[in-house]
Structure formats: structure tokens, C-alpha cells
Motif scaffolding. Sequence first.
Motif, PDB file in Angstrom:
ATOM      1  N   VAL A 157      -3.747  -2.578   5.362  1.00  0.00           N
ATOM      2  CA  VAL A 157      -4.085  -1.175   5.590  1.00  0.00           C
ATOM      3  C   VAL A 157      -2.871  -0.286   5.323  1.00  0.00           C
ATOM      4  CG1 VAL A 157      -5.056   0.510   7.184  1.00  0.00           C
ATOM      5  CG2 VAL A 157      -5.676  -1.916   7.396  1.00  0.00           C
ATOM      6  N   PHE A 158      -3.041   0.659   4.419  1.00  0.00           N
ATOM      7  CA  PHE A 158      -2.004   1.636   4.106  1.00  0.00           C
ATOM      8  C   PHE A 158      -2.155   2.868   4.984  1.00  0.00           C
ATOM      9  CE2 PHE A 158      -2.659  -0.547  -0.013  1.00  0.00           C
ATOM     10  CZ  PHE A 158      -1.356  -0.965  -0.270  1.00  0.00           C
ATOM     11  N   GLU A 159      -1.028   3.370   5.469  1.00  0.00           N
ATOM     12  CA  GLU A 159      -0.997   4.701   6.073  1.00  0.00           C
ATOM     13  C   GLU A 159      -0.666   5.661   4.941  1.00  0.00           C
ATOM     14  OE1 GLU A 159      -0.738   7.552   9.427  1.00  0.00           O
ATOM     15  OE2 GLU A 159      -1.583   5.558   9.211  1.00  0.00           O
ATOM     16  N   ILE A 160      -1.635   6.487   4.557  1.00  0.00           N
ATOM     17  CA  ILE A 160      -1.460   7.343   3.393  1.00  0.00           C
ATOM     18  C   ILE A 160      -0.201   8.207   3.504  1.00  0.00           C
ATOM     19  CG2 ILE A 160      -2.457   9.274   2.110  1.00  0.00           C
ATOM     20  CD1 ILE A 160      -3.802   6.664   1.492  1.00  0.00           C
ATOM     21  N   ASP A 161       0.069   8.715   4.695  1.00  0.00           N
ATOM     22  CA  ASP A 161       1.220   9.596   4.870  1.00  0.00           C
ATOM     23  C   ASP A 161       2.563   8.887   4.695  1.00  0.00           C
ATOM     24  OD1 ASP A 161      -0.345  11.780   5.243  1.00  0.00           O
ATOM     25  OD2 ASP A 161      -0.136  11.866   7.420  1.00  0.00           O
ATOM     26  N   ASP A 162       2.555   7.559   4.560  1.00  0.00           N
ATOM     27  CA  ASP A 162       3.791   6.822   4.291  1.00  0.00           C
ATOM     28  C   ASP A 162       4.238   6.979   2.835  1.00  0.00           C
ATOM     29  OD1 ASP A 162       4.004   5.898   6.870  1.00  0.00           O
ATOM     30  OD2 ASP A 162       3.222   3.881   6.454  1.00  0.00           O
ATOM     31  N   PHE A 163       3.357   7.541   1.993  1.00  0.00           N
ATOM     32  CA  PHE A 163       3.632   7.611   0.557  1.00  0.00           C
ATOM     33  C   PHE A 163       3.773   9.060   0.096  1.00  0.00           C
ATOM     34  CE2 PHE A 163       1.510   3.670   1.447  1.00  0.00           C
ATOM     35  CZ  PHE A 163       2.216   2.744   0.699  1.00  0.00           C
ATOM     36  N   PRO A 164       4.743   9.324  -0.764  1.00  0.00           N
ATOM     37  CA  PRO A 164       4.948  10.697  -1.241  1.00  0.00           C
ATOM     38  C   PRO A 164       3.902  11.157  -2.251  1.00  0.00           C
ATOM     39  CG  PRO A 164       6.487   9.223  -2.343  1.00  0.00           C
ATOM     40  CD  PRO A 164       5.787   8.410  -1.286  1.00  0.00           C
TER      41      PRO A 164
END
Length: 259
Positions: A219-226
Motif C-alpha cells: 500500500v502506497f501513501e500517495i502523499d509520500d510521493f512528489p
Amino acid sequence: MMLLFNLGTLSEHFRSTKSGEDLLHTQLEKRQGGDSYLWTSFFNQKSNAYLMALLKEWNIKTLFLSVNPTMDLAKLRSFKILASQNGIKVDFLIGENSYLEEDDGFTHLEKVMIEGRDLGFAGIHLDIEPHTFDDYHENIKVYSKRQIKLYTQAKKWCADNGMDLSTSVPMHLPIEVAKNLSRNNITTYIMAYDHLSLEKKMDKTEAIRKILKNNYRWVFEIDDFPDYTSLQETENKLIEKGIKGFAYHDLSQMNLFKK
């Protein structure tokens, strides 16, 4: 056909040049798809058409939808019909940590699961996080025992009621809990959040991933990516390492993500 709509979900950066537009189209078309989470507040804010376009743009296969008393139930019924028509499975998301505050938490959890069943959801998704308790580290064995009991009872209930069961867990899930999830064939979503390097996240989750075998999602936390490209590059690295199932937290973060 790719759905492009003027609601801000497409990057202004990519609109500036023809080559940028081609790149964005190529990236989106390569999306293998995954699962996502949606909370009532965002669900109520956006039209069903908007939500469906966003889900299709990201090629979401399963959506975990949290329902609280403010949910527009008429809108929910229409949304579930649209989702079914578009091949999107919608599961009932239950996020409540208090079920692990006592040994017989399933007594309370079952009442909520019944609500999900009666609303016509295809499955149940549990997001119950004892590691948020102040005394978790001092009483990890107690909480792990309660988790195992809760998962076992929930799995049996779902089997008896013809529903799927899945759960979200932290990267530091206790080994004995992971073994119970594997034994009960509960699809597990590993919340690979925070700013650790990808290598450290892989190392941190190696033991539980081996136990869960192929029945887990990253599961990715979208806000972890620019930006979108950064997310896509990380997905590709994970695919190379044999991880092929993904999920995204959450749909409200995916909205406007490429801006």
C-alpha cells in the motif's frame, strides 16, 4: 478510452507540451491497476460520475469504502451499481481500534459487519491498528492474541455469510499475527508508509511477506510521493522484486495528485 476530465486531476505541467501529454497518456495506460480506500467525507463531496472517472483513470479494481452516519445512502446505492457495471468491487471498510481494547471485541465488530452485509457490500476490510495504543509495546503479546482471535472469528463469520475478508496492517506486524492471517487466507494490505527508503521498507517487511506469500498487497501513501513519475518508478522497482499487488491510500489523495 482514457477518461480525461477538467476537474484538476491531470497535471498542469503535462498540459504545457505535446510531448508531455503523450508521456502522461503513456504512463496512465501502463497502469496495471490496484485497490484504494475511500472515506465518507470525500464520497459525499464528489459526484458519483466524478468518483467513477477517478477510479477508472487509476484502474482501481477493489475499493474499500468507509461508511459513517453521514453517508448519503441513496448516493451509495447508485454508486455501487455504477461500480459493478465498471467491474469495480466495493468492500465495506471498518476502521475502529477499540475492538482490540478487550478480549471479546468481536461481539462489537460483528454488529458493524452485519451492517455492511445488509448494505450489500461484497466483502469486509478491517483497518484495526493496536500499535496506535499508548501501551502497545508493553502489551504487544496481549494485543497480538486479541488480533488473532478477532481475525479468526471475522474470517469464520465472512465465510458463513458469503463475504470476502481482507485487512490493512503496519510494516511491523508481529510474526504470529502474520501467520494467523496466512492460515486464514486473509488478503493482507501492508501499509508501507513513512519516509524510509524503499530498501529499508523491503527489509522491514521481508519476514511477514514470506509468511503471507502471494496473498498481500503493497500500500502506497500517495502523499509520500512528489509526483506521478516518482510513484511509477517505485512501482516498477517493486515489480522487479516480485511484488505485483498494489493499493493506494487514498482516493482523496489521488485526486489532484498530478497537479
